[in-house]
Design a protein around this motif. Structure first.
Motif, PDB file in Angstrom:
ATOM      1  N   LYS A  19       0.886 -25.414 -19.846  1.00 43.16           N
ATOM      2  CA  LYS A  19      -0.077 -24.322 -19.877  1.00 43.16           C
ATOM      3  C   LYS A  19       0.684 -23.026 -20.099  1.00 43.16           C
ATOM      4  N   PRO A  20       0.131 -22.101 -20.876  1.00 39.51           N
ATOM      5  CA  PRO A  20       0.838 -20.836 -21.096  1.00 39.51           C
ATOM      6  C   PRO A  20       0.838 -19.988 -19.834  1.00 39.51           C
ATOM      7  N   THR A  21       1.789 -19.092 -19.750  1.00 44.33           N
ATOM      8  CA  THR A  21       1.823 -18.093 -18.682  1.00 44.33           C
ATOM      9  C   THR A  21       1.607 -16.728 -19.306  1.00 44.33           C
ATOM     10  N   LEU A  22       1.064 -15.811 -18.528  1.00 47.74           N
ATOM     11  CA  LEU A  22       0.733 -14.478 -19.023  1.00 47.74           C
ATOM     12  C   LEU A  22       1.315 -13.436 -18.086  1.00 47.74           C
ATOM     13  N   GLN A  23       2.052 -12.486 -18.658  1.00 50.69           N
ATOM     14  CA  GLN A  23       2.616 -11.375 -17.898  1.00 50.69           C
ATOM     15  C   GLN A  23       2.388 -10.074 -18.667  1.00 50.69           C
ATOM     16  N   TYR A  24       2.530  -8.970 -17.941  1.00 54.26           N
ATOM     17  CA  TYR A  24       2.393  -7.646 -18.564  1.00 54.26           C
ATOM     18  C   TYR A  24       3.577  -6.797 -18.132  1.00 54.26           C
ATOM     19  N   TYR A  25       4.301  -6.270 -19.130  1.00 55.01           N
ATOM     20  CA  TYR A  25       5.527  -5.540 -18.828  1.00 55.01           C
ATOM     21  C   TYR A  25       5.763  -4.479 -19.888  1.00 55.01           C
ATOM     22  N   GLN A  26       5.943  -3.211 -19.444  1.00 55.39           N
ATOM     23  CA  GLN A  26       6.227  -2.090 -20.335  1.00 55.39           C
ATOM     24  C   GLN A  26       5.238  -2.032 -21.494  1.00 55.39           C
ATOM     25  N   GLN A  27       3.942  -2.005 -21.153  1.00 53.60           N
ATOM     26  CA  GLN A  27       2.841  -1.886 -22.111  1.00 53.60           C
ATOM     27  C   GLN A  27       2.808  -3.021 -23.139  1.00 53.60           C
ATOM     28  N   THR A  28       3.264  -4.184 -22.725  1.00 50.25           N
ATOM     29  CA  THR A  28       3.254  -5.353 -23.610  1.00 50.25           C
ATOM     30  C   THR A  28       2.849  -6.587 -22.814  1.00 50.25           C
ATOM     31  N   PHE A  29       1.892  -7.341 -23.330  1.00 45.99           N
ATOM     32  CA  PHE A  29       1.545  -8.633 -22.756  1.00 45.99           C
ATOM     33  C   PHE A  29       2.507  -9.682 -23.303  1.00 45.99           C
ATOM     34  N   VAL A  30       3.018 -10.516 -22.421  1.00 48.06           N
ATOM     35  CA  VAL A  30       3.985 -11.541 -22.818  1.00 48.06           C
ATOM     36  C   VAL A  30       3.386 -12.909 -22.492  1.00 48.06           C
ATOM     37  N   ILE A  31       3.227 -13.725 -23.529  1.00 46.03           N
ATOM     38  CA  ILE A  31       2.649 -15.059 -23.372  1.00 46.03           C
ATOM     39  C   ILE A  31       3.741 -16.078 -23.661  1.00 46.03           C
ATOM     40  N   ARG A  32       3.985 -16.956 -22.696  1.00 43.68           N
ATOM     41  CA  ARG A  32       5.015 -17.985 -22.859  1.00 43.68           C
ATOM     42  C   ARG A  32       4.388 -19.372 -22.783  1.00 43.68           C
ATOM     43  N   LEU A  33       4.775 -20.223 -23.719  1.00 45.28           N
ATOM     44  CA  LEU A  33       4.362 -21.622 -23.718  1.00 45.28           C
ATOM     45  C   LEU A  33       5.545 -22.449 -24.175  1.00 45.28           C
TER      46      LEU A  33
END
Length: 332
Positions: A19-33
């Motif tokens: 399942k992907p993970t979702l983070q938000y850092y320095q005005q950027t959403f980061v999606i990892r799969l």
């Protein structure tokens, strides 16, 4: 025993699905799969605006830039912001000219054109849709001019005006199109919108109505586009239209404030009203209502939604196939 082991193995495979993970850092959403990482900026970078548009035929040039329209042939050069057109009886009725003169005196308008809503070339003629904006940036008039690129003494010639205005707002925009050999814009008036055309062969302007009060129009290709309009009975309608046949396909109608997420498939509509957001897959018709005012952006095959728009505190990654969440994020 063998059957039990097989069932256990299948269960492990199902639960172990990534399942992907979702983070938000320095005005950027980061999606990892797995090993794939996708970054979605909160604010999309704007494409670099063109500084000029130029057409050339042998030793003749027609260029729009901050000098206005410049026509040059060898050593002869002339530039204009078309101050004469803004108050010309050829372009406006008497009462319209008086209104413009009053607005100029008030400092709300100028005779000088603000930009162009588009430029195209057909054969040996270059065409420019010249635009005038109010002080607040709202367009108040447009005029179509042409330059004969093979004339002995090429000059800019006023051809006339389309019915209504295009949706051009940039200093150099791209709303002028070529539709079946004619110059065309999707234009709007106070209560209707449609395809406005100019035929260089017959020198005639025409208008073909396509809908009511236009909110927005996005071009898909030279003959099709996505529209949002408001009806006479107070609803907002989102759909696709064929500019040639006039055929409309309605995707959604409701009382929300509606916009498209982007122009990609599947087309997704976002409707906001009463503190809630509805997302609609326009291909399948599948809808989901979320109890927040959300902004949205496509992220791969999914749709990323977040709230508040300018300073996210929570975000969800939803699949438009099911509108079920793939990942969530909340600020700590």
């Amino acid at each position: 025993m063998t059957t039990t082991a097989l069932l256990l193995g299948l269960a492990i495979q199902t639960t172990a699905k990534d399942k992907p993970t979702l983070q938000y850092y320095q005005q950027t959403f980061v999606i990892r799969l797995s090993n794939h990482v996708e970054r979605v900026p909160l604010v999309e970078p704007k494409p670099k605006a063109p500084l000029f548009v130029t057409f050339r035929k042998n030793d003749t040039y027609a260029v729009w830039d901050d000098r206005g329209l410049t026509v040059r042939k060898k050593s002869k050069v002339s530039s204009s912001h078309f101050e004469d057109i803004a108050v010309s009886p050829k372009a406006f009725k008497h009462d319209e000219i008086l209104k413009t003169l009053d607005r100029i005196q008030e400092g709300q308008r100028t005779k000088e054109a603000s930009g162009i809503s588009g430029a195209r070339r057909i054969g040996n003629h270059a065409f420019f849709l010249v635009r005038w904006d109010e002080k607040n940036g709202k367009p108040w008039s447009e005029a179509l001019v042409s330059v004969d690129m093979v004339a002995k003494k090429p000059v800019a010639q006023f051809l006339g005006k389309f019915e209504g205005l295009s949706s051009g707002t940039k200093p150099i925009d791209e709303k002028l199109q070529i539709v079946e050999g004619k110059l065309g814009i999707v234009s709007h008036t106070k209560d209707r919108w449609g395809l406005a055309t100019y035929d260089p062969a017959t020198k005639e302007f025409e208008f073909h109505p396509l809908g009511g009060n236009l909110v927005s129009f996005e071009t898909l290709n030279p003959t099709q586009g996505l529209f949002v309009e408001t009806s006479s009975y107070g609803t907002t309608i989102a759909g696709r239209v064929d500019l040639i046949s006039g055929t409309r396909k309605i995707f959604y109608e409701g009382r929300e404030q509606v916009r498209y997420v982007d122009l990609l498939d599947p087309i997704v509509v976002l409707g906001v009203a009463g503190g809630k957001t509805k997302v609609v897959n326009c291909t399948t018709g599948l809808e989901r209502v979320l109890p927040f005012v959300l902004d949205a952006r496509r992220a791969g095959e999914d749709i990323l939604l977040w709230t508040p728009s300018s300073s996210p505190k929570a975000a969800w990654l939803l699949s438009p196939k099911t509108w079920e969440p793939e990942a969530r994020w909340r600020a700590q």
